[in-house]
Design an enzyme around this catalytic site. Sequence first.
Site, PDB file in Angstrom:
ATOM      1  N   LYS A  24       0.726  -1.322  -0.045  1.00  9.67           N
ATOM      2  CA  LYS A  24       0.144  -0.039   0.021  1.00  9.67           C
ATOM      3  C   LYS A  24       0.649   1.318  -0.059  1.00  9.67           C
ATOM      4  O   LYS A  24       0.547   2.311  -0.506  1.00  9.67           O
ATOM      5  CB  LYS A  24      -0.998   0.110   1.201  1.00  9.67           C
ATOM      6  N   LYS A  37      -4.972 -11.011  -6.220  1.00  9.12           N
ATOM      7  CA  LYS A  37      -6.287 -11.093  -5.395  1.00  9.12           C
ATOM      8  C   LYS A  37      -7.472 -10.358  -5.985  1.00  9.12           C
ATOM      9  O   LYS A  37      -6.922  -9.211  -6.352  1.00  9.12           O
ATOM     10  CB  LYS A  37      -5.869 -11.059  -3.987  1.00  9.12           C
ATOM     11  N   LYS A  75     -10.823  -4.379  -3.643  1.00 11.42           N
ATOM     12  CA  LYS A  75     -11.780  -3.290  -3.812  1.00 11.42           C
ATOM     13  C   LYS A  75     -11.027  -2.293  -4.604  1.00 11.42           C
ATOM     14  O   LYS A  75     -11.624  -1.448  -5.323  1.00 11.42           O
ATOM     15  CB  LYS A  75     -11.947  -2.709  -2.573  1.00 11.42           C
TER      16      LYS A  75
HETATM   17  P1  TYM Z   1     -10.793  -5.665   4.249  1.00  8.73           P
HETATM   18  O1  TYM Z   1     -11.663  -4.729   4.624  1.00  8.73           O
HETATM   19  O2  TYM Z   1      -9.640  -5.480   3.161  1.00  8.73           O
HETATM   20  O3  TYM Z   1     -11.614  -7.256   3.827  1.00  8.73           O
HETATM   21  C1  TYM Z   1     -12.501  -7.712   4.747  1.00  8.73           C
HETATM   22  C2  TYM Z   1     -12.384  -9.047   4.727  1.00  8.73           C
HETATM   23  O4  TYM Z   1     -12.481  -9.760   3.414  1.00  8.73           O
HETATM   24  C3  TYM Z   1     -11.392 -10.569   3.310  1.00  8.73           C
HETATM   25  N1  TYM Z   1     -11.158 -10.552   1.788  1.00  8.73           N
HETATM   26  C4  TYM Z   1     -10.894 -11.565   1.261  1.00  8.73           C
HETATM   27  N2  TYM Z   1     -11.228 -12.830   1.309  1.00  8.73           N
HETATM   28  C5  TYM Z   1     -10.715 -14.053   0.474  1.00  8.73           C
HETATM   29  N3  TYM Z   1     -10.614 -13.451  -0.815  1.00  8.73           N
HETATM   30  C6  TYM Z   1     -10.275 -11.789  -1.353  1.00  8.73           C
HETATM   31  N4  TYM Z   1      -9.745 -11.593  -2.453  1.00  8.73           N
HETATM   32  C7  TYM Z   1     -10.503 -11.016  -0.222  1.00  8.73           C
HETATM   33  N5  TYM Z   1     -10.312  -9.780  -0.081  1.00  8.73           N
HETATM   34  C8  TYM Z   1     -10.706  -9.490   1.058  1.00  8.73           C
HETATM   35  C9  TYM Z   1     -10.331 -10.057   4.102  1.00  8.73           C
HETATM   36  O5  TYM Z   1      -9.372 -11.219   4.461  1.00  8.73           O
HETATM   37  C10 TYM Z   1     -10.970  -9.476   5.304  1.00  8.73           C
HETATM   38  O6  TYM Z   1     -11.261 -10.734   6.181  1.00  8.73           O
HETATM   39  N6  TYM Z   1      -7.602  -5.286   8.167  1.00  8.73           N
HETATM   40  C11 TYM Z   1      -8.842  -5.875   7.699  1.00  8.73           C
HETATM   41  C12 TYM Z   1      -9.941  -5.194   8.641  1.00  8.73           C
HETATM   42  C13 TYM Z   1      -9.695  -5.475  10.042  1.00  8.73           C
HETATM   43  C14 TYM Z   1     -10.044  -6.460  10.735  1.00  8.73           C
HETATM   44  C15 TYM Z   1      -9.726  -6.294  12.077  1.00  8.73           C
HETATM   45  C16 TYM Z   1     -10.139  -7.893  10.554  1.00  8.73           C
HETATM   46  C17 TYM Z   1      -9.252  -4.395  10.925  1.00  8.73           C
HETATM   47  N7  TYM Z   1      -9.353  -4.846  12.215  1.00  8.73           N
HETATM   48  C18 TYM Z   1      -9.614  -6.962  13.077  1.00  8.73           C
HETATM   49  C19 TYM Z   1     -10.268  -8.767  11.400  1.00  8.73           C
HETATM   50  C20 TYM Z   1      -9.869  -8.341  12.851  1.00  8.73           C
HETATM   51  C21 TYM Z   1      -9.183  -5.431   6.335  1.00  8.73           C
HETATM   52  O7  TYM Z   1      -8.593  -4.545   5.756  1.00  8.73           O
HETATM   53  O8  TYM Z   1      -9.947  -6.231   5.754  1.00  8.73           O
END
Ligand code: TYM
Length: 350
Positions: free
Chosen positions: A111, A213, A216
């Site tokens: 990032k 992957k 978004k």
């Molecule tokens: P975020 O918002 O990017 O994504 C949300 C969830 O979706 C999963 N994900 C995927 N799973 C499978 N294939 C994909 N292509 C894919 N893209 C996204 C992510 O693994 C995630 O589970 N840092 C985290 C948010 C967060 C969080 C936390 C998660 C903040 N605090 C505490 C767990 C516990 C994030 O940016 O997810």
Amino acid sequence: KPLVFSGVQPTGNLHLGNYLGAIRKFVALQQNNDCIYCVVDLHAITAQLVHDDLRGQIRSIAAAFIASGIDPNKHIVFNQSAVPQHAELAWVFNCVARIGWMNRMTQFKDKAGKDRENASLGLLAYPSLMAADILVYRATHVPVGDDQKQHLELARDIAQKFNIDFQEKIRAAGTGVDMVVGEEPIHGFFPLVEPLIEGPAPRVMSLRDGTKKMSKSDPSDLSRINLMDDADEILKKIRKAKTDPEGLPSDVEGLKGRPEADNLVGIYAALAEKSKADVLSEFGGQQFSVFKPALADLAVHVLAPITSEMRRLMDDTSHIDAILKDGGERARARAEAVMNDVFDIVGFLR
Ligand code: TYM
């Protein structure tokens, strides 16, 4: 007692990867666990400070949770900024974690890009806030996609260092529990979180490039299926999905070295709640011209009810706002109790 926590960022459109890798697991875990699901708005300003409609984005993630089947009465759904204890614990964790740990995070490197000196300090400290999100409830299990694995390992490292550094203080406070770290018995305060990554689709890949992957932030909307896409868009995106010229293999072995085919079969399997082997025993030997329309039908069948419920919830936001407010209050009560113990252990005068 197990406690499940997970979060989703309110940045950009939710896509099939978020649904299969995370949200659908959130729904399933409700059965036998106490669950807390959070729209992590504090995280949303780490990579981009100013957003057009952050409030709308927050509501739409909450709407996706509810539309997918999360019960906000039995469990907790809220937005992170409603509970100030996340930021308070993150500060303590900023002092526990080492800069070197943060610098090693692949997501930070991706990032921040080349101009790392110019990335926000928040982006570097992001995993520390993420550890705080989980541990401010002393949660034990975290369902996420594969891309969050490294961040959860860091959360374990932070919990472990806190437990060891404050060992005597934790004992004196009497708020810890006996646990075993590796072979070592210690008296710790924070549990070492268990990531729940396994599942049929821990890593959904881009429809345009099976080695990247689904994300978004991909500039091409054709690379992902959004939760808000209608049936025509889903059909179009799957029809245009990249594939190789061969038909489908008859077994999983035959998917090796064919990332796009592997991804589409994996998506089908996850949506149908079958194994890839089952999908291939049905479609092996067929051309993509047969498989793609079947996949599109299945995706529409699974997603359309969620999409329409999300639209309904977003029409009049008062319902979502009430859910978030109530969830925020319940989350805050729990986080407050934990933070009182943390400040006591650290030694602040209260
Ligand atoms: P975020 O918002 O990017 O994504 C949300 C969830 O979706 C999963 N994900 C995927 N799973 C499978 N294939 C994909 N292509 C894919 N893209 C996204 C992510 O693994 C995630 O589970 N840092 C985290 C948010 C967060 C969080 C936390 C998660 C903040 N605090 C505490 C767990 C516990 C994030 O940016 O997810």
